[in-house]
Design an enzyme around this catalytic site. Structure first.
Site, PDB file in Angstrom:
ATOM      1  N   HIS A 141       0.825  -1.206   0.000  1.00 41.51           N
ATOM      2  CA  HIS A 141       0.000   0.000   0.000  1.00 41.51           C
ATOM      3  C   HIS A 141       0.858   1.253   0.000  1.00 41.51           C
ATOM      4  O   HIS A 141       0.424   2.314   0.415  1.00 41.51           O
ATOM      5  CB  HIS A 141      -0.948   0.009   1.201  1.00 41.51           C
ATOM      6  CG  HIS A 141      -1.585  -1.319   1.436  1.00 41.51           C
ATOM      7  ND1 HIS A 141      -1.070  -2.216   2.330  1.00 41.51           N
ATOM      8  CD2 HIS A 141      -2.641  -1.922   0.860  1.00 41.51           C
ATOM      9  CE1 HIS A 141      -1.795  -3.315   2.311  1.00 41.51           C
ATOM     10  NE2 HIS A 141      -2.756  -3.169   1.419  1.00 41.51           N
TER      11      HIS A 141
HETATM   12  S1  FES Z   1       1.864  -0.569   3.097  1.00 38.12           S
HETATM   13 FE1  FES Z   1       0.244  -1.834   3.702  1.00 38.12          FE
HETATM   14  S2  FES Z   1       1.328  -3.579   4.313  1.00 38.12           S
HETATM   15 FE2  FES Z   1       2.922  -2.241   3.779  1.00 38.12          FE
END
Ligand code: FES
Lengths: 176, 690
Positions: A141
């Protein structure tokens, strides 16, 4: 047939019911304990989680390796002078999770960064040497960590954790 | 389940749900308001006991499945790891393993009760047939569960039972191959048995729901065998039946706990502590005790197909009982002849069970045939005949009349039948046990072990000395592969500190790898490592030992046993004697004789041992006086060595034995308290009903 609340010996009767119910309840609660406790790591798993030793000599400057301890990937980075300087230049107060680089490495071993390679967002594994800060980048993410493993951008709430470790000698660490 | 309920919750949220799904009303009418005959005796609590057992088996089974590995190479080890390493794993496994026996024990009482009181008669035929289906499912489930630990009995039991289907004409072989998923019992068989063993209990639970549904439609039968007519004949299920069932369940749990905490291997077979070996069949293949009567029927018939048909027929015939026995009077209480023949039938069943465990030879075969005929004659000749010729005594007008007519003599007859049942059960088990007797060898003398009995503990000194004997003598040929160095520092063991265990481990060289270069390497042992085995594989071990395979010693004290015979076996249940294994191992180590007795010739490379089955053992006399020196001044004699190393091996086989006995004591104190309280509560509640 009389009703359940016979007035003959109200106290004795109530006491007996309450006592029986209470003992049964205690038994039920005690039974739950082993049924839940068995889900915890078993003795062999705990024993396998004993500390491990890692030899640092093969890791050249600017390189890093990944080792496993207790099923978790641990990044060991041999940082360059540039990387250390970058990490130390940033004003600590401006960071999302303020922590100085000195607090994240062992004194006298500033070039060695040892962090648990698990993104503090939702547990993916960040890629080393990627992202805007030449630290770690999590592809899941988009969390970005710097050369000290501190969170700089993205949804992760805190810095990459530093596992317990000690320097056994200048070229050997023990993790755990 | 007895019509629309008048139950109405007052809470508005519950009301809302109830209007859309009347589940509370269903529960209320089924388990609270449900009218139950007021003359039920304790034999009727076995329904509740069975429901509890099903719950216990499903719960512990689901948990065990979290830790078990259904693979031919790993299953045996994974079961051992459950027992040794999982928190309370030993407890869960003991509950599940003896729970299977308890389940069958309860179901047999439940079935005999139904038989005696005519609970299968109109209008309860479907109820009874559903029960027979549950029983069949239980047998399948129990059999497949017994295969999962993948010990010798598991493997050979699976082989023998699946081979029953090879008796089917034309398709036999194909069916067996289909069951196995291979050319022999193997990994695919284990995998599918695991899957089905997990599935079937839920099928059983489903049929149990139908069974209870049918019960609630027809109403419960009762000892008088007359239907409830008026309000006076019944009491509401709650609190009356609930509290009585709770008391029955509590008593049963006391019995159950005796096995779990004190006699976990009493009903099991020592052979099953030997990992499955497709190359060696155990001397006696004995099924679990609850299949023995049918096994006896199978073996009584000299024709393969006919034997299999007879065996299955013996179970299927139960489903036709409602039509075989057409007598109008239900309860055998009022059928003087049927009552006597019932008890004879019970004896026949137990006799068949006893024979099922005996070697199929000589007199056993003849008696087996007679009893097999008697078994079928009871259903096919006797019951139809009795229903025509017997003159029953008059039955009471109503249940209420029956309750009023009850006398004190009832309790006495109940007690005597319980005792008769227990003795009979003991005989059955004794039979199962005596089949294990090692033939042609002297019985090992029973020794005094510090770890015997309900509060027995390991002698720490003996454990430490035994470890030394193992390390200096036994370990050159025998492995100890289920014991880790860390175990030496665990409570209930030899009492070493963590540092001592670590130091002990570091004296060993352990193979590890591959390293970064892809090579295997040797490093000093760590606490997490297991005792390294002296040989890399079985072939190497055999090559170095004149063709004999020195067994791994981790479980040797549980994997060896000898028959105690009747009545010792029954007494052992009460005295908690279960040290056959240690007695045998200690005796074997001291049982060498330099010269075999006159007339005995030993094969090349064998030695004479008084206690070894067949007497010719390939292991040379391992222990001699003065061979190992003890620091604590204990005598350096073979007797002392044997005792110490056996104690150590007993601990190696069951490292949590002390925890088991300690928890057992607490559970017993608790259960006795609960049972007493339930007894008085039950008396209080029922005081209103009479
Ligand atoms: S940014 Fe969501 S798990 Fe690493």
């Amino acid at each position: 047939m009389t009703t359940a609340s016979s007035a003959d010996h109200p106290t004795r009767r109530d006491f007996l019911f309450v006592a029986t119910g209470a003992v049964a309840a205690v038994g039920a609660a005690a039974t739950v304990w082993p049924l839940v406790s068995q889900m915890n790591p078993d003795a062999s798993t705990i024993a396998a989680g004993a500390p491990i030793e890692v030899d640092l000599t093969p890791i050249a400057e600017g390189q890093d390796i990944k080792v496993f301890w207790r099923g978790k990937p641990i990044y060991i980075s041999h940082r360059t002078k540039k990387q250390i300087d970058e990490a130390r230049k940033v004003p600590v107060a401006s960071l999302p999770d303020p922590q100085s680089d000195e607090a994240r490495v062992k004194p006298g071993h500033d070039q060695w960064l040892v962090v648990v390679g698990i993104c503090t967002h939702l547990g993916c594994i960040p890629i080393a040497h990627e992202g805007a800060y030449d630290g770690f980048f999590c592809p899941c993410h988009g969390s970005v960590y710097d050369t000290s493993g501190r969170i700089r951008q993205g949804p992760a709430p805190s810095n990459l954790a530093v596992p317990p470790y000690t320097f056994v000698s200048d070229t050997k660490i023990q993790i755990g | 389940m007895s019509g629309p309920s008048d139950f109405q919750p007052t809470n508005p949220a519950l009301k809302w749900i109830e209007r859309r799904l009347p589940i509370m009303g269903l529960m209320h009418s089924s388990f609270v308001a449900y009218p139950t005959p007021r003359n039920l005796n304790y034999w009727w609590t076995f329904g509740a006991i069975l429901s509890m057992m099903l719950g216990v088996q499903i719960l512990t089974g689901v948990i065990l499945a979290m830790h078990y590995t259904p693979h031919a190479d790993l299953a045996f080890k994974s079961v051992e790891l459950i027992v040794r390493d999982v928190n309370y794993g030993w407890l869960l496994r003991n509950i599940h393993a003896s729970g299977a026996s308890m389940f069958f024990f309860a179901v047999y009482i439940h079935m005999f009760r139904g038989l005696y009181y005519g609970s299968y008669k109109e209008p309860r035929e479907v109820l009874w047939i559903l029960g027979v289906i549950i029983y069949l499912l239980m047998m399948a489930t129990g059999f497949m569960g017994y295969v999962l630990p993948w010990g010798q009995m598991s493997f050979w039991g699976a082989t023998v039972i699946t081979n029953l289907f090879s008796a089917v004409p034309y398709f036999g072989e194909s069916i067996v191959t289909l069951l196995w998923g291979g050319y022999a019992v193997g990994n695919p068989t284990l995998n599918r048995f695991f899957s089905l063993h997990y599935l079937l209990p839920f099928v059983i639970a489903g049929v149990v729901v139908l069974h209870i549904w049918a019960l609630h439609v027809a109403g419960q039968n009762n000892p008088a065998g007359v239907e409830a007519k008026t309000e006076k004949d019944t009491v509401p299920f709650t609190p009356y039946a609930t509290i009585k069932d709770a008391f029955g369940v509590s008593c049963f749990m006391l019995f159950f706990a005796w096995f779990i905490f004190y006699m976990p291997n009493y009903l099991g077979d020592a052979e099953n502590y030997i990992p499955a070996n497709p190359a060696v069949t155990p001397a006696h293949i004995v099924p679990e005790w609850y299949y023995l009567p049918f096994y006896a029927i199978l073996r009584s018939i000299p024709n393969k197909l006919a034997g299999v048909i007879a065996m299955f027929g013996a179970i299927i015939i139960l489903a036709f009982l409602p039509w075989l026995d057409s007598a109008k009077t239900r309860s055998s209480k009022y059928r003087p002849l049927a009552k006597q023949f019932f008890w004879m039938f019970v004896v026949v069943c137990i006799g068949l069970g006893y024979l099922g465990a005996q070697p199929p030879e000589g007199i056993y075969v003849i008696v087996g045939r007679i009893l097999t005929i008697a078994y079928f004659a009871y259903f096919l000749i006797l019951l139809p005949l009795l229903s025509r010729i017997e003159k029953p005594r008059p039955v009471p007008n109503s249940i209420a009349d029956d309750v009023l007519a009850k006398s004190g003599g009832k309790a006495a007859s109940m007690v005597s039948s319980v005792i008769a049942l227990m003795v009979a059960g003991g005989l059955l088990l004794g039979g199962a046990e005596s089949a294990r007797a090692a033939e042609g060898s002297t019985k090992p003398p029973a020794q005094n072990w510090s770890f015997a009995g309900p509060v027995g503990k390991f002698d720490r000194g003996a454990l430490q000395r035994g470890l030394k004997v193992y390390k200096e003598v036994c370990s050159s040929c025998h492995g100890l592969s289920f014991v880790a160095f860390r175990n030496l520092a665990e409570s209930g063991g030899p009492g070493y500190s963590v540092a001592q265990a670590q130091a002990f481990a570091s004296e060993y060289k352990v193979k590890d790898g591959p390293n970064d270069q892809g090579d295997m390497f040797e490093r000093p042992g760590r606490p997490a490592d297991y005792f390294p085995s002296p040989f890399p594989n079985e072939q190497a071990a055999r090559a170095a030992n004149g063709g004999a395979f020195p067994p791994d010693l981790s479980l040797i004290t549980k994997a060896r046993s000898y028959g105690r015979g009747f009545p010792m076996f029954l007494i052992d249940f009460f005295t908690q004697y279960q040290e056959q294994g240690p007695d045998y191992v200690a005796a074997l180590l001291q049982g060498y004789e330099d010269k075999p007795p006159a007339g005995v010739t030993l094969p090349e490379g064998s030695y004479y041992n008084k206690y070894f089955p067949g007497h010719a053992i390939k292991m040379p006399k391992p222990l001699n006086d003065g061979q190992v020196t003890f620091d604590d001044g204990s005598p350096a004699t073979v007797a002392q060595y044997s005792k110490d190393v056996t104690t150590f091996l007993m601990w190696a086989a069951e490292p949590h034995m002390e925890a088991r006995k300690a928890l057992g004591l607490q559970v017993f104190v608790f259960l006795i308290l609960l049972t007493v309280l339930l007894y008085f509560t039950k008396k209080k509640v029922w005081a209103n009903a009479h």
